[in-house]
Design an enzyme around this catalytic site. Structure first.
Site, PDB file in Angstrom:
ATOM      1  CE  LYS A  51       6.966   5.091  -8.028  1.00  0.00           C
ATOM      2  NZ  LYS A  51       6.228   6.138  -7.499  1.00  0.00           N
ATOM      3  N   GLY A  52       7.882  -1.246  -5.543  1.00  0.00           N
ATOM      4  CA  GLY A  52       7.739  -1.984  -4.249  1.00  0.00           C
ATOM      5  C   GLY A  52       8.785  -2.759  -3.711  1.00  0.00           C
ATOM      6  CD  GLU A 107       7.132  -7.930  -7.564  1.00  0.00           C
ATOM      7  OE1 GLU A 107       7.532  -7.156  -7.083  1.00  0.00           O
ATOM      8  OE2 GLU A 107       6.110  -7.991  -8.306  1.00  0.00           O
ATOM      9  CG  ASP A 111      -2.233 -10.154  -4.800  1.00  0.00           C
ATOM     10  OD1 ASP A 111      -2.977 -11.262  -4.245  1.00  0.00           O
ATOM     11  OD2 ASP A 111      -2.665  -8.980  -5.141  1.00  0.00           O
ATOM     12  CG  ASP A 167       1.992   1.819  -3.092  1.00  0.00           C
ATOM     13  OD1 ASP A 167       2.169   0.976  -3.573  1.00  0.00           O
ATOM     14  OD2 ASP A 167       1.540   2.906  -3.637  1.00  0.00           O
TER      15      ASP A 167
END
Ligand code: IMP
Ligand code: MG
Length: 185
Positions: A51-52, A107, A111, A167
């Protein structure tokens, strides 16, 4: 810091701003201009990773005055934790085939790279005309899988960040800035 960011901080005193909303918006506009120039002859399908990437994608596509389309995939990764388990799985696939289309994956953060390398592997098998990545953030410190980034908003230090789609246990996605949580890595 603009008055809106300051007002949010009053309600969320546990946060420390890393990238203000003004800085984010200016960078997103610049990325949009670059993408518009690069894709002027072949408008891309923007593929957001749920969802980011939702907030970033929503702003970015409105900075690309080309006939773009967008679609979403969902990939499992972190759950409610702040560190990757290394387990990656496709939870929601694209609605349409991408063969011979110009695909730009959007995106929130690169990371470890496990999510993006898995996703790119899946999409490459479908033989798109081109396949590139635009990430808002990159955290080079914890890399496990290297991928090539066509567009990157900001490189950030090895801190757990929230806001602008990102989040912590489903909270903070609606912040207009990127922040770190006091007391988190
Ligand atoms: P990777 O597979 O380790 O590159 O992580 C990709 C996903 O992990 C991102 O799409 C985010 O959803 C999540 N993630 C990684 N770092 C952070 C962070 O600092 N805050 C919030 N989510 C993160
Ligand atoms: Mg994500």
């Amino acid at each position: 810091m603009n008055p809106t960011d300051a007002a949010w901080l009053k309600r969320f005193p546990e946060l420390e701003i890393l990238i203000t909303s003004d800085t984010l918006q200016a960078r997103v506009r610049a990325l949009g201009e670059q993408i518009t120039h690069d894709y002027r002859d072949h408008p891309p399908l923007l593929v957001g990773v749920l969802k980011g990437s939702l907030v970033f994608l929503a702003d970015l596509m409105r900075a690309i005055p080309l006939p773009v389309a967008y679609d979403f995939v969902a990939i499992s990764s972190y759950g409610a934790e702040t560190h990757s388990t290394g387990q990656v799985r496709l939870l929601k696939d694209l609605d349409s085939p991408i063969r011979d289309r110009h695909v730009l994956v959007v995106e929130d953060i690169y990371d470890t790279g496990l999510t993006l390398s898995y996703l790119l592997g899946q999409l490459r098998q479908r033989e798109p005309a081109s396949l590139r990545v635009c990430t808002l953030l990159s955290k080079p410190a914890r890399r496990q899988a290297e991928i090539e980034l066509a567009y990157c908003g900001f490189e950030i230090p090895d801190r757990f960040v929230v806001g602008y789609g990102l989040d912590y246990a489903e909270r903070y996605r609606n912040l207009p800035f990127i922040a770190v949580l006091h007391g988190q890595s």
